[in-house]
Design an enzyme around this catalytic site. Structure first.
Site, PDB file in Angstrom:
ATOM      1  N   ASN A   9       1.032  -8.452  -3.648  1.00  0.00           N
ATOM      2  CA  ASN A   9       1.692  -7.492  -4.534  1.00  0.00           C
ATOM      3  C   ASN A   9       1.575  -6.121  -3.874  1.00  0.00           C
ATOM      4  O   ASN A   9       0.492  -5.541  -3.842  1.00  0.00           O
ATOM      5  CB  ASN A   9       0.995  -7.504  -5.909  1.00  0.00           C
ATOM      6  CG  ASN A   9       1.536  -6.425  -6.827  1.00  0.00           C
ATOM      7  OD1 ASN A   9       2.542  -5.776  -6.524  1.00  0.00           O
ATOM      8  ND2 ASN A   9       0.871  -6.217  -7.954  1.00  0.00           N
ATOM      9  N   TRP A  10       2.688  -5.662  -3.335  1.00  0.00           N
ATOM     10  CA  TRP A  10       2.655  -4.396  -2.579  1.00  0.00           C
ATOM     11  C   TRP A  10       2.572  -3.173  -3.497  1.00  0.00           C
ATOM     12  O   TRP A  10       2.375  -2.061  -3.028  1.00  0.00           O
ATOM     13  CB  TRP A  10       3.905  -4.258  -1.703  1.00  0.00           C
ATOM     14  CG  TRP A  10       4.015  -5.277  -0.603  1.00  0.00           C
ATOM     15  CD1 TRP A  10       3.135  -6.295  -0.331  1.00  0.00           C
ATOM     16  CD2 TRP A  10       5.061  -5.373   0.380  1.00  0.00           C
ATOM     17  NE1 TRP A  10       3.575  -7.014   0.752  1.00  0.00           N
ATOM     18  CE2 TRP A  10       4.755  -6.470   1.213  1.00  0.00           C
ATOM     19  CE3 TRP A  10       6.214  -4.640   0.626  1.00  0.00           C
ATOM     20  CZ2 TRP A  10       5.562  -6.846   2.283  1.00  0.00           C
ATOM     21  CZ3 TRP A  10       7.029  -5.017   1.683  1.00  0.00           C
ATOM     22  CH2 TRP A  10       6.706  -6.108   2.505  1.00  0.00           C
ATOM     23  N   LYS A  11       2.786  -3.382  -4.785  1.00  0.00           N
ATOM     24  CA  LYS A  11       2.823  -2.270  -5.750  1.00  0.00           C
ATOM     25  C   LYS A  11       3.804  -1.207  -5.252  1.00  0.00           C
ATOM     26  O   LYS A  11       4.761  -1.542  -4.564  1.00  0.00           O
ATOM     27  CB  LYS A  11       1.411  -1.729  -5.990  1.00  0.00           C
ATOM     28  CG  LYS A  11       0.452  -2.856  -6.395  1.00  0.00           C
ATOM     29  CD  LYS A  11      -0.848  -2.389  -6.967  1.00  0.00           C
ATOM     30  CE  LYS A  11      -1.697  -3.609  -7.327  1.00  0.00           C
ATOM     31  NZ  LYS A  11      -2.953  -3.268  -7.958  1.00  0.00           N
ATOM     32  N   HIS A  93       1.610  -7.542 -15.322  1.00  0.00           N
ATOM     33  CA  HIS A  93       0.515  -6.946 -14.557  1.00  0.00           C
ATOM     34  C   HIS A  93      -0.170  -5.902 -15.440  1.00  0.00           C
ATOM     35  O   HIS A  93       0.491  -5.202 -16.219  1.00  0.00           O
ATOM     36  CB  HIS A  93       1.054  -6.297 -13.275  1.00  0.00           C
ATOM     37  CG  HIS A  93      -0.048  -5.948 -12.320  1.00  0.00           C
ATOM     38  ND1 HIS A  93      -0.830  -4.832 -12.495  1.00  0.00           N
ATOM     39  CD2 HIS A  93      -0.521  -6.574 -11.221  1.00  0.00           C
ATOM     40  CE1 HIS A  93      -1.739  -4.791 -11.529  1.00  0.00           C
ATOM     41  NE2 HIS A  93      -1.567  -5.840 -10.740  1.00  0.00           N
ATOM     42  N   GLU A  95      -1.206  -3.061 -14.857  1.00  0.00           N
ATOM     43  CA  GLU A  95      -0.681  -1.691 -14.698  1.00  0.00           C
ATOM     44  C   GLU A  95       0.539  -1.486 -15.581  1.00  0.00           C
ATOM     45  O   GLU A  95       0.776  -0.393 -16.097  1.00  0.00           O
ATOM     46  CB  GLU A  95      -0.376  -1.434 -13.212  1.00  0.00           C
ATOM     47  CG  GLU A  95      -1.673  -1.267 -12.418  1.00  0.00           C
ATOM     48  CD  GLU A  95      -1.599  -1.684 -10.960  1.00  0.00           C
ATOM     49  OE1 GLU A  95      -0.500  -1.819 -10.410  1.00  0.00           O
ATOM     50  OE2 GLU A  95      -2.689  -1.884 -10.370  1.00  0.00           O
ATOM     51  N   GLU A 165      -6.469 -11.471 -13.456  1.00  0.00           N
ATOM     52  CA  GLU A 165      -6.828 -10.232 -12.760  1.00  0.00           C
ATOM     53  C   GLU A 165      -7.656  -9.356 -13.697  1.00  0.00           C
ATOM     54  O   GLU A 165      -7.094  -8.612 -14.515  1.00  0.00           O
ATOM     55  CB  GLU A 165      -5.564  -9.458 -12.365  1.00  0.00           C
ATOM     56  CG  GLU A 165      -4.670 -10.175 -11.401  1.00  0.00           C
ATOM     57  CD  GLU A 165      -3.836  -9.190 -10.590  1.00  0.00           C
ATOM     58  OE1 GLU A 165      -3.901  -9.266  -9.364  1.00  0.00           O
ATOM     59  OE2 GLU A 165      -3.152  -8.337 -11.176  1.00  0.00           O
ATOM     60  N   GLY A 171      -8.246  -2.848  -7.415  1.00  0.00           N
ATOM     61  CA  GLY A 171      -8.261  -1.620  -6.618  1.00  0.00           C
ATOM     62  C   GLY A 171      -9.600  -0.901  -6.624  1.00  0.00           C
ATOM     63  O   GLY A 171      -9.695   0.257  -6.235  1.00  0.00           O
ATOM     64  N   SER A 210      -9.315  -7.001  -5.866  1.00  0.00           N
ATOM     65  CA  SER A 210     -10.109  -6.709  -4.675  1.00  0.00           C
ATOM     66  C   SER A 210     -10.378  -7.936  -3.792  1.00  0.00           C
ATOM     67  O   SER A 210     -11.449  -8.065  -3.202  1.00  0.00           O
ATOM     68  CB  SER A 210     -11.422  -6.018  -5.060  1.00  0.00           C
ATOM     69  OG  SER A 210     -11.155  -4.773  -5.695  1.00  0.00           O
ATOM     70  N   GLY A 231      -3.569  -7.274  -3.752  1.00  0.00           N
ATOM     71  CA  GLY A 231      -2.958  -5.945  -3.726  1.00  0.00           C
ATOM     72  C   GLY A 231      -3.150  -5.297  -2.365  1.00  0.00           C
ATOM     73  O   GLY A 231      -2.468  -5.627  -1.389  1.00  0.00           O
ATOM     74  N   GLY A 232      -4.109  -4.388  -2.285  1.00  0.00           N
ATOM     75  CA  GLY A 232      -4.325  -3.577  -1.080  1.00  0.00           C
ATOM     76  C   GLY A 232      -4.321  -4.357   0.229  1.00  0.00           C
ATOM     77  O   GLY A 232      -3.677  -3.948   1.203  1.00  0.00           O
TER      78      GLY A 232
HETATM   79  P1  13P Z   1      -6.207  -5.098  -5.279  1.00  0.00           P
HETATM   80  O1  13P Z   1      -6.234  -6.360  -4.458  1.00  0.00           O
HETATM   81  O2  13P Z   1      -5.785  -3.895  -4.530  1.00  0.00           O
HETATM   82  O3  13P Z   1      -7.475  -4.933  -6.052  1.00  0.00           O
HETATM   83  O4  13P Z   1      -5.050  -5.324  -6.380  1.00  0.00           O
HETATM   84  C1  13P Z   1      -5.042  -6.477  -7.129  1.00  0.00           C
HETATM   85  C2  13P Z   1      -3.784  -6.544  -7.885  1.00  0.00           C
HETATM   86  O5  13P Z   1      -3.586  -5.811  -8.850  1.00  0.00           O
HETATM   87  C3  13P Z   1      -2.757  -7.493  -7.433  1.00  0.00           C
HETATM   88  O6  13P Z   1      -1.741  -7.619  -8.363  1.00  0.00           O
END
Ligand code: 13P
Length: 250
Positions: A9-11, A93, A95, A165, A171, A210, A231-232
């Site tokens: 997930n590149w956000k 998600h 967010e 999640e 993050g 993470s 994510g990251g």
């Molecule tokens: P991180 O891997 O950056 O913690 O993000 C997780 C995430 O929200 C994937 O959707």
């Protein structure tokens, strides 16, 4: 179906240049069909589909409209994404739940809309740190799951992916321990099994929060952890490739 499924997930990250570089790296990586997907920001989806054609890496969206078409300024429909060649849509998600106040009812409508156009929903669930510290994590996630399943029907979960999640792990560099994640994944599966053993057995439950090259293998060794929503670390080809390799090695 490959045993594990890894989704990046590149956000809201990337520029034309950085996405170009990331896609070149991914296109050289090679993946078994159905084992890897990436979800870029909407505007980069056509470039991703074109660069990843024939590589085994599928493309998904990070969100999708609940509506088919019409006067919905700023929305992107499942039909549009499907027509481009998207295979997945992340739905719910944390967010989006937190910052756009998306309700379970809205998410269920998005889920239905995605499936109607052939997209596989990746339904995200997860508790806050307050809920976990108060001992209510399992009950909270169960409620999130049931609110959607009650609307969409248990059978539709056989064509979906679930991502657990925990909000406090996203993050933050603070991963849920493999035991914490396994406990929640087993609980999610048992809630589904009350309604259908077949669906519970079939649905892939990913862990997100993470995940990185160093902790992936241990997470993947647990019985109910069927992969990761990353994510990251999905923004760095080498890290993402190591996570994929860890999944393949299980
Ligand atoms: P991180 O891997 O950056 O913690 O993000 C997780 C995430 O929200 C994937 O959707």
């Amino acid at each position: 179906m490959p045993k594990k499924f890894i989704v990046g997930n590149w956000k809201m990250h990337g520029s034309i240049e950085s996405v170009d570089a990331l896609l070149s790296g991914l296109s050289l990586m090679g993946a078994d069909a159905g084992s890897v997907a990436v979800c870029p920001p909407f505007v980069f989806i056509p470039a991703a589909i074109s660069a990843l054609k024939g590589t085994g890496v599928s493309v998904g969206s990070q969100n999708v409209s609940a509506y088919d078409q019409g006067a919905y300024t700023g929305e992107i429909s499942a039909g549009m994404l499907s027509q481009l060649g998207c295979k997945y849509a992340i739905i719910g998600h944390s967010e989006r739940r937190e910052q756009w106040l998306e309700s379970d009812q809205q998410l269920a409508a998005k889920f239905v809309s995605a499936q109607a156009k052939g997209l596989t929903p990746i339904l995200c669930l997860g508790e806050s740190i307050e809920q976990r510290e108060a001992g209510g994590a399992l009950a909270f996630v169960e409620r999130q799951l049931r609110s959607v399943v009650d609307i969409v029907g248990i059978e539709s979960l056989s064509l979906a992916v679930i991502a657990y999640e925990p909000v406090w792990a996203i993050g933050t560099g603070k991963t849920a321990s493999p035991d914490q994640a396994q406990e929640m994944h087993a609980h999610i599966r048992s809630v589904l099994a009350e309604l259908s053993d077949e669906v519970a057995e079939k649905v892939q439950i990913l862990y997100g929060g993470s995940v990185n090259a160093a902790n992936a293998a241990e997470l993947f060794s647990r019985q109910d952890i069927d992969g990761a929503l990353v994510g990251g670390a999905s923004l760095k080809v080498d890290d993402f490739a190591s996570i994929i390799a860890a999944a393949k090695a299980v």
